[in-house]
Design a protein around this motif. Structure first.
Motif, PDB file in Angstrom:
ATOM      1  N   THR A  88      -8.809  -9.080  -9.388  1.00 21.92           N
ATOM      2  CA  THR A  88      -7.502  -9.062 -10.042  1.00 21.92           C
ATOM      3  C   THR A  88      -7.111  -7.640 -10.431  1.00 21.92           C
ATOM      4  OG1 THR A  88      -7.866 -11.292 -10.907  1.00 21.92           O
ATOM      5  CG2 THR A  88      -6.146  -9.987 -11.956  1.00 21.92           C
ATOM      6  N   GLU A  89      -8.067  -6.901 -10.982  1.00 24.28           N
ATOM      7  CA  GLU A  89      -7.798  -5.516 -11.368  1.00 24.28           C
ATOM      8  C   GLU A  89      -7.428  -4.669 -10.149  1.00 24.28           C
ATOM      9  OE1 GLU A  89     -11.290  -4.152 -13.314  1.00 24.28           O
ATOM     10  OE2 GLU A  89     -10.981  -5.347 -15.132  1.00 24.28           O
ATOM     11  N   VAL A  90      -8.212  -4.813  -9.072  1.00 25.33           N
ATOM     12  CA  VAL A  90      -7.967  -4.015  -7.869  1.00 25.33           C
ATOM     13  C   VAL A  90      -6.617  -4.370  -7.255  1.00 25.33           C
ATOM     14  CG1 VAL A  90      -8.766  -3.561  -5.517  1.00 25.33           C
ATOM     15  CG2 VAL A  90     -10.410  -3.614  -7.397  1.00 25.33           C
ATOM     16  N   LEU A  91      -6.286  -5.657  -7.194  1.00 24.54           N
ATOM     17  CA  LEU A  91      -4.994  -6.075  -6.638  1.00 24.54           C
ATOM     18  C   LEU A  91      -3.850  -5.481  -7.444  1.00 24.54           C
ATOM     19  CD1 LEU A  91      -3.349  -7.789  -4.667  1.00 24.54           C
ATOM     20  CD2 LEU A  91      -3.600  -9.716  -6.251  1.00 24.54           C
ATOM     21  N   HIS A  97       0.318   1.138  -7.393  1.00 24.99           N
ATOM     22  CA  HIS A  97       0.075   2.534  -7.029  1.00 24.99           C
ATOM     23  C   HIS A  97       0.052   2.777  -5.518  1.00 24.99           C
ATOM     24  CE1 HIS A  97      -1.021   3.827 -11.155  1.00 24.99           C
ATOM     25  NE2 HIS A  97      -1.454   2.586 -11.282  1.00 24.99           N
ATOM     26  N   GLU A  98       0.288   1.762  -4.699  1.00 21.15           N
ATOM     27  CA  GLU A  98       0.144   1.949  -3.252  1.00 21.15           C
ATOM     28  C   GLU A  98       1.056   3.042  -2.701  1.00 21.15           C
ATOM     29  OE1 GLU A  98       2.656  -1.074  -0.750  1.00 21.15           O
ATOM     30  OE2 GLU A  98       1.566  -2.233  -2.270  1.00 21.15           O
ATOM     31  N   PRO A  99       0.598   3.706  -1.610  1.00 22.15           N
ATOM     32  CA  PRO A  99      -0.715   3.581  -0.985  1.00 22.15           C
ATOM     33  C   PRO A  99      -1.784   4.272  -1.824  1.00 22.15           C
ATOM     34  CG  PRO A  99       0.526   5.322   0.085  1.00 22.15           C
ATOM     35  CD  PRO A  99       1.458   4.703  -0.925  1.00 22.15           C
ATOM     36  N   VAL A 100      -2.936   3.622  -1.959  1.00 18.07           N
ATOM     37  CA  VAL A 100      -3.975   4.127  -2.843  1.00 18.07           C
ATOM     38  C   VAL A 100      -5.319   4.033  -2.142  1.00 18.07           C
ATOM     39  CG1 VAL A 100      -4.258   1.873  -3.939  1.00 18.07           C
ATOM     40  CG2 VAL A 100      -4.936   3.913  -5.178  1.00 18.07           C
ATOM     41  N   ILE A 105      -8.645   4.015  -6.721  1.00 19.70           N
ATOM     42  CA  ILE A 105      -8.813   2.742  -7.429  1.00 19.70           C
ATOM     43  C   ILE A 105      -9.950   2.868  -8.440  1.00 19.70           C
ATOM     44  CG2 ILE A 105      -9.488   0.314  -7.170  1.00 19.70           C
ATOM     45  CD1 ILE A 105      -8.141   0.399  -4.387  1.00 19.70           C
ATOM     46  N   GLU A 106     -11.055   3.451  -7.997  1.00 19.25           N
ATOM     47  CA  GLU A 106     -12.208   3.599  -8.881  1.00 19.25           C
ATOM     48  C   GLU A 106     -11.895   4.538 -10.043  1.00 19.25           C
ATOM     49  OE1 GLU A 106     -15.241   4.843  -6.185  1.00 19.25           O
ATOM     50  OE2 GLU A 106     -15.724   2.799  -5.543  1.00 19.25           O
ATOM     51  N   SER A 107     -11.099   5.573  -9.788  1.00 15.46           N
ATOM     52  CA  SER A 107     -10.734   6.505 -10.859  1.00 15.46           C
ATOM     53  C   SER A 107      -9.917   5.797 -11.932  1.00 15.46           C
ATOM     54  CB  SER A 107      -9.942   7.677 -10.274  1.00 15.46           C
ATOM     55  OG  SER A 107      -9.508   8.553 -11.290  1.00 15.46           O
ATOM     56  N   ILE A 108      -9.003   4.920 -11.514  1.00 13.29           N
ATOM     57  CA  ILE A 108      -8.170   4.192 -12.473  1.00 13.29           C
ATOM     58  C   ILE A 108      -8.998   3.157 -13.235  1.00 13.29           C
ATOM     59  CG2 ILE A 108      -6.247   2.562 -12.694  1.00 13.29           C
ATOM     60  CD1 ILE A 108      -4.929   4.031 -10.330  1.00 13.29           C
ATOM     61  N   ARG A 109      -9.858   2.429 -12.526  1.00 11.18           N
ATOM     62  CA  ARG A 109     -10.661   1.392 -13.181  1.00 11.18           C
ATOM     63  C   ARG A 109     -11.793   1.968 -14.017  1.00 11.18           C
ATOM     64  NH1 ARG A 109     -13.458  -2.526  -9.775  1.00 11.18           N
ATOM     65  NH2 ARG A 109     -13.471  -3.822 -11.650  1.00 11.18           N
ATOM     66  N   GLY A 110     -12.284   3.161 -13.618  1.00 10.46           N
ATOM     67  CA  GLY A 110     -13.413   3.735 -14.318  1.00 10.46           C
ATOM     68  C   GLY A 110     -14.744   3.154 -13.900  1.00 10.46           C
ATOM     69  N   VAL A 111     -14.767   2.393 -12.804  1.00  9.15           N
ATOM     70  CA  VAL A 111     -16.005   1.797 -12.298  1.00  9.15           C
ATOM     71  C   VAL A 111     -15.989   1.865 -10.783  1.00  9.15           C
ATOM     72  CG1 VAL A 111     -16.255   0.195 -14.229  1.00  9.15           C
ATOM     73  CG2 VAL A 111     -15.009  -0.513 -12.191  1.00  9.15           C
ATOM     74  N   GLN A 112     -17.191   1.730 -10.186  1.00 11.06           N
ATOM     75  CA  GLN A 112     -17.271   1.650  -8.740  1.00 11.06           C
ATOM     76  C   GLN A 112     -16.718   0.317  -8.266  1.00 11.06           C
ATOM     77  OE1 GLN A 112     -21.320   2.317  -7.602  1.00 11.06           O
ATOM     78  NE2 GLN A 112     -21.328   4.462  -8.228  1.00 11.06           N
ATOM     79  N   ALA A 178      -4.300   2.861 -17.519  1.00 14.54           N
ATOM     80  CA  ALA A 178      -4.144   4.010 -16.626  1.00 14.54           C
ATOM     81  C   ALA A 178      -2.799   4.686 -16.833  1.00 14.54           C
ATOM     82  CB  ALA A 178      -4.278   3.546 -15.170  1.00 14.54           C
ATOM     83  N   MET A 179      -1.751   3.889 -17.016  1.00 17.87           N
ATOM     84  CA  MET A 179      -0.435   4.471 -17.232  1.00 17.87           C
ATOM     85  C   MET A 179      -0.392   5.229 -18.562  1.00 17.87           C
ATOM     86  SD  MET A 179       1.200   3.680 -14.518  1.00 17.87           S
ATOM     87  CE  MET A 179       2.944   3.894 -14.867  1.00 17.87           C
ATOM     88  N   GLU A 180      -1.021   4.644 -19.605  1.00 19.06           N
ATOM     89  CA  GLU A 180      -1.038   5.321 -20.889  1.00 19.06           C
ATOM     90  C   GLU A 180      -1.895   6.581 -20.843  1.00 19.06           C
ATOM     91  OE1 GLU A 180      -2.338   2.435 -23.674  1.00 19.06           O
ATOM     92  OE2 GLU A 180      -0.375   1.457 -23.831  1.00 19.06           O
TER      93      GLU A 180
END
Length: 210
Positions: A88-91, A97-100, A105-112, A178-180
């Motif tokens: 859900t987070e990745v979607l 943010h596409e194209p990403v 994606i990992e930078s925004i989520r903070g995880v692999q 991520a936006m904040e």
């Protein structure tokens, strides 16, 4: 739609017979480069209050059941696809943010992000591979698909809910954060985490089974 002309009828028949949604260019080519836009507009108006609707999603046209009648066509037992939190987070990140790239994606989520998470979304038909980014390593980018728009009833990505809407609903926290995060640099990201200890140290392993 009184006494429809032959082109309107031809466009209607083409869309009914097609197994996949079609762009107006596809329909036009199929009908000998005819100007089909007026016919599509007439058909859309004609079906606006009927049991099926002619809709455009992601620049592709197709017929679908009127929303208020969808319950009549559901099977008694239907299989529900439940996405894991990771998927859900990745979607959400791809949609906003596409194209990403996977690294972004990992930078925004903070995880692999595991490859399985992206595989789940591509198998669902909601995400596809995009062009490679013209940077060292030429990483692949990821995009949403017309099927993603159709499933969520969106005409385009412009119809995605805004950040305030997401925050009010308590959804899509990684995108919100991520936006904040754009408002400050160099801060301690873990200090902004709202109690999920280890969030930025964990590895995404729950792609399909959560």
């Amino acid at each position: 739609m009184s006494a429809p002309d032959e082109l309107v009828r031809a466009v209607e028949a083409t869309l009914f017979a097609s197994e996949e949604p079609m762009t107006w260019q596809d329909i036009s080519t199929h009908l000998g480069d005819a100007d089909v836009k007026p016919a599509l507009a007439e058909l859309q108006a004609h079906y606006a209050k009927r049991g099926v609707r002619l809709v455009e999603r992601g620049k592709k046209w197709f017929f679908q059941t009127a929303p208020d009648l969808a319950h009549l066509l559901r099977r008694e037992k239907e299989q529900i696809r439940r996405l894991s939190r990771a998927a859900t987070e990745v979607l959400a990140i791809i949609a906003y943010h596409e194209p990403v790239t996977r690294a972004e994606i990992e930078s925004i989520r903070g995880v692999q992000t595991s490859g399985g998470t992206l595989d789940v979304l591509m198998e669902a038909g909601w995400v596809r591979m995009g062009p490679r980014r013209e940077v060292p390593g030429r990483p692949l980018t990821y995009l949403t698909t017309p099927e993603f728009l159709a499933h969520f009833g969106l005409e385009s990505r412009r119809d995605l809910p805004g950040i305030e809407d997401l925050r009010a609903a308590g959804l899509l926290d990684p995108v919100d954060a991520a936006m904040e995060a754009l408002d400050f640099e160099g801060g301690d990201e873990t200090a902004e985490d709202d109690g999920d200890d280890g969030e930025f140290a964990r590895t995404d392993t729950d792609a399909a089974g959560e």
